[in-house]
Motif scaffolding. Structure first.
Motif, PDB file in Angstrom:
ATOM      1  N   GLY A 500       0.821  -1.200   0.000  1.00 45.51           N
ATOM      2  CA  GLY A 500       0.000   0.000   0.000  1.00 45.51           C
ATOM      3  C   GLY A 500       0.855   1.250   0.000  1.00 45.51           C
ATOM      4  N   PRO A 501       0.243   2.415  -0.193  1.00 44.17           N
ATOM      5  CA  PRO A 501       1.008   3.666  -0.260  1.00 44.17           C
ATOM      6  C   PRO A 501       1.728   3.996   1.046  1.00 44.17           C
ATOM      7  N   LYS A 502       1.175   3.579   2.174  1.00 49.46           N
ATOM      8  CA  LYS A 502       1.828   3.853   3.454  1.00 49.46           C
ATOM      9  C   LYS A 502       3.180   3.155   3.527  1.00 49.46           C
ATOM     10  N   ALA A 503       3.222   1.884   3.122  1.00 49.15           N
ATOM     11  CA  ALA A 503       4.479   1.137   3.123  1.00 49.15           C
ATOM     12  C   ALA A 503       5.456   1.724   2.113  1.00 49.15           C
ATOM     13  N   LYS A 505       5.663   4.907   1.195  1.00 50.98           N
ATOM     14  CA  LYS A 505       6.203   6.151   1.758  1.00 50.98           C
ATOM     15  C   LYS A 505       7.295   5.853   2.785  1.00 50.98           C
ATOM     16  N   LYS A 506       7.088   4.786   3.575  1.00 50.35           N
ATOM     17  CA  LYS A 506       8.122   4.399   4.537  1.00 50.35           C
ATOM     18  C   LYS A 506       9.402   3.998   3.813  1.00 50.35           C
ATOM     19  N   SER A 509      11.236   6.966   2.748  1.00 50.09           N
ATOM     20  CA  SER A 509      11.825   7.685   3.889  1.00 50.09           C
ATOM     21  C   SER A 509      13.114   7.026   4.363  1.00 50.09           C
ATOM     22  N   HIS A 559      -3.611  -2.009  -4.922  1.00 52.74           N
ATOM     23  CA  HIS A 559      -3.200  -0.634  -4.610  1.00 52.74           C
ATOM     24  C   HIS A 559      -2.016  -0.193  -5.468  1.00 52.74           C
ATOM     25  N   GLU A 562      -1.820   3.550  -6.418  1.00 51.81           N
ATOM     26  CA  GLU A 562      -1.504   4.421  -5.281  1.00 51.81           C
ATOM     27  C   GLU A 562      -0.034   4.305  -4.896  1.00 51.81           C
ATOM     28  N   ILE A 563       0.501   3.085  -4.948  1.00 51.39           N
ATOM     29  CA  ILE A 563       1.917   2.881  -4.614  1.00 51.39           C
ATOM     30  C   ILE A 563       2.798   3.600  -5.632  1.00 51.39           C
ATOM     31  N   VAL A 566       3.297   7.413  -5.246  1.00 51.69           N
ATOM     32  CA  VAL A 566       4.010   7.969  -4.090  1.00 51.69           C
ATOM     33  C   VAL A 566       5.267   8.692  -4.561  1.00 51.69           C
TER      34      VAL A 566
END
Length: 684
Positions: A500-503, A505-506, A509, A559, A562-563, A566
């Motif tokens: 997913g996009p949260k992973a 973004k991590k 980072s 997803h 979305e990924i 990012v």
């Protein structure tokens, strides 16, 4: 099972005789596929079993025959007259098909169900008979009808009228006597027609047996020849034309001499000695009681040393052998690990590495420039082209934010399609060979390979010596692993299992220094910055580093867009094997549902490149989805092989050739036995 081979027909061009067999007529002169196939099929029926074929245009001769095909100007099933040339003829197959029938189509319409039922050994009313009756017409017979009637497949831009899955018509046509043949006699012409019947009939036999394969075993990987015929080339052609997936692994047929049943492993290609799934190694070279004891199957006869062929006294025993072989091979594959390099040769021969797809195309090879090592003079040789260093470079050490034009990111921006290799062995020698061979990049695989950071460093040294960009595939998506990997100075990082996009973004980072990210700072002393000598590293590293996120689960595929959207994600690496496993198709990565999910995710990623951002698409080439297929679908980073797989394939083939040579050097008795046992195979 039906086992009797169709006898060769006899021919006549004269007056009718009173032989006890039925007589079927067709025209003499140049022949075509429709009457050759029609004559072959009608002789498979009870009414016209092994009938004599009479080739003539004489109306008096034709009138006295039991059936007439493709001549005479009459279509009357009650009298077994099956011509289609007369004015006003407009008979079609029905069931939604509108193509006018040829003589072969007429025979199939009236006798097809009987022929199929006999081959399947079921009643004509069985539902599988009707299903195959329609399927065979659509995928095989309709094209014969259309070609003979001169019907085009297309009307300008409209969809094709019929499916042409065979070039049989032209192949039969080429069997006609050439005009320069000195012997143009009716006897010579009949010999040619006999060959045409055999060619047309052989393909139809293989077609019917292929269509019925799932009645034999739900896997669809076992085909039984109800009548022995030269099947290999037809099988490969039909599998390609009909997109058979999974392909057939074993073919069963009865030996006409011994009446034993043969089990033959299908080769990977028509000209190859390598089998798709050879019979289990523990059976090879055994015979009779010993083989039956080891296999746990009664009445076994033999299994060849190379595993390409075996035998059993009964059909039931032969079928049990191939079912057991499929099960044993599946269990062997499950037990093998890609991280283990100490696998035995016999196990290696059963392992099918999906990444081991050798792709030899020079247009994918980059030009290699070998440079002279000189003292460092400039920061313009950034970590993406750090070693060797161009001796002509005289720039001063000044920070710059301009991306190296040779970096992977720059090449992708320029629209290039890059072709790479996965390095699983952690061998610096293999890494160096890969670089010298011309791969655009090499992925050092710390997820499935046995090595860690220190092992990866040796591979990066070898790749740098050939100016080949290195990508490190992390064992997990974590800040710790990313930090250690980045300090080595790779050209890219590949983060596994991003869902997913949260992973995503991590992951980005982990590649950025604070305050934009979480990466720990040791840039003054690590290899990534040439151990602090490259003063422009901090200005360049974001422009140079390729960040790749793997989409390899059903959740990730949903997803994908979305990924890919990012900020900082440069490439989405599709993972078909883990995706298939997450969808419940571990043993069937080519399943249609998996392919459909892949296509949806691919399109989603490609959609993100519509603007200024978005990610490129990367992936693995597989045997059923090659590099060129990926390129045509928009992939810009394609990995076509794994070093272990390439070495394994070469090693197994080398050993196999040597052992085959030893077998050929046996005693005279052994040679005679081998020749007798394998005569059918080699005669094809």
């Amino acid at each position: 099972m039906a086992t009797n081979a169709t006898r060769v027909s006899t021919f006549s061009t004269g007056s009718p005789n009173y032989a006890p067999l039925k007589r079927v007529g067709t025209h003499n002169g140049s022949f075509h596929c429709d009457e050759a196939l029609g004559c072959f099929m009608i002789r498979l029926t009870d009414k016209f079993s092994n009938a004599e074929i009479v080739r003539s245009r004489d109306p008096q001769v034709l009138e006295g025959l039991d059936a007439v095909l493709d001549v005479g100007g009459v279509y009357d099933p009650s009298r077994d007259r099956y011509d289609h040339h007369q004015k006003g003829f407009d008979e079609v197959f029905g069931h939604g098909f509108s193509t006018k029938l040829s003589s072969a189509g007429l025979v199939y319409k009236h006798f097809g169900k009987e022929i199929i039922a006999k081959e399947l050994q079921v009643d004509e009313g069985h539902p599988n008979v009707h299903r195959l009756f329609l399927s065979i017409y659509k995928s095989f017979m309709e094209a014969i009808d259309a070609v003979d009637n001169g019907i085009n497949r297309y009307d300008t831009d409209k969809p094709p009228r019929y499916v042409n899955n065979t070039h049989l018509s032209s192949r039969v046509g080429r069997l006609n006597l050439d005009w320069i043949e000195p012997d143009q006699s009716p006897e010579k012409e009949n010999e040619a027609f006999q060959r045409a019947m055999a060619l047309a009939g052989t393909r139809s036999i293989v077609m019917e047996c292929l269509a019925a394969r799932q009645n034999i075993d739900p896997s669809g990987e076992i085909m039984v020849l109800t009548t022995f015929c030269p099947w290999k080339l037809h099988l490969f052609e039909l599998e390609e034309e009909l997109k058979i997936d999974p392909p057939v692994k074993y073919v069963l047929y009865q030996d006409d001499r011994s009446k034993h049943w043969r089990v033959q492993a299908v080769a990977v290609s028509p000209d190859s000695f390598e089998s798709r799934k050879p019979l289990p190694s523990q059976w090879r070279g055994l015979r009779d009681d010993e083989l039956s004891r080891v296999a746990g199957i009664p009445s076994c006869v033999f299994v060849h040393m190379s595993g390409f062929i075996g035998g059993n006294q009964s059909y039931e025993g032969a079928l049990a052998m191939v079912k057991a072989a499929l099960k044993l091979l599946a269990e062997t594959m499950a037990a093998l690990s890609l991280t283990t390099l100490t696998t035995t040769t016999s196990s290696l021969s059963t392992l099918k590495n999906p990444f081991a797809f050798a792709f030899n195309n020079t247009k994918f090879l980059k030009t290699q420039t070998f440079k002279t090592l000189t003292p460092l003079k400039s920061s313009s040789s950034t970590h993406s082209d750090r070693s060797p260093i161009d001796s002509t470079n005289t720039n001063t050490l000044t920070p710059t934010s301009t991306a190296n034009p040779k970096s992977l990111k720059s090449r992708l921006r320029n629209g290039e399609t890059l072709y790479g290799l996965f390095l699983l062995s952690f061998s610096p020698t293999f890494a160096e060979i890969a670089g010298l061979s011309g791969y655009d990049f090499v992925v050092v695989d710390m997820e499935h390979g046995p090595g860690g950071i220190s092992d990866a460093l040796s591979c990066l040294h070898a790749l740098a010596a050939t100016s080949t960009p290195a990508i490190l595939r992390l064992p997990e998506s974590s800040a710790t692993w990313a930090k250690k990997a980045l300090d080595l100075g790779p050209h890219g990082l590949m983060f596994p299992m991003i869902e997913g996009p949260k992973a995503a973004k991590k992951a980005v980072s982990y590649c950025r220094f604070p305050p934009r990210g979480l990466r720990g700072s040791a840039h003054t002393v690590v290899r990534a910055s040439n151990y602090g000598i490259d003063e422009g590293y901090l200005s360049n590293y974001e422009d140079e580093l390729l960040i790749m996120c793997q989409v390899e689960s059903e959740e990730g595929a949903k997803h994908a867009e979305e990924i890919a959207a990012v900020d900082g994600v440069d490439c989405i690496q599709m993972g078909p094997l883990d995706l298939s496993a997450s969808m419940g198709y571990l043993w069937d990565p080519g399943n249609k549902k998996v392919k459909d999910m892949m296509r949806v995710a691919e399109k989603a990623v490609l959609n993100t490149k519509g603007g200024t951002g978005g990610a490129y698409l990367g992936g693995f080439a597989l045997p059923y989805d090659g590099p060129d297929d990926l390129r045509k679908r928009g992939y810009h980073m394609i990995s076509g092989a794994v070093d272990v797989g390439l070495f394994r394939s070469a090693a197994v083939e080398d050993v196999k050739k040597f052992k085959m040579g030893l077998m050929m050097d046996g005693s005279d008795d052994e040679k005679e036995d081998s020749q007798d046992a394998d005569e059918k195979y080699w005669s094809e």
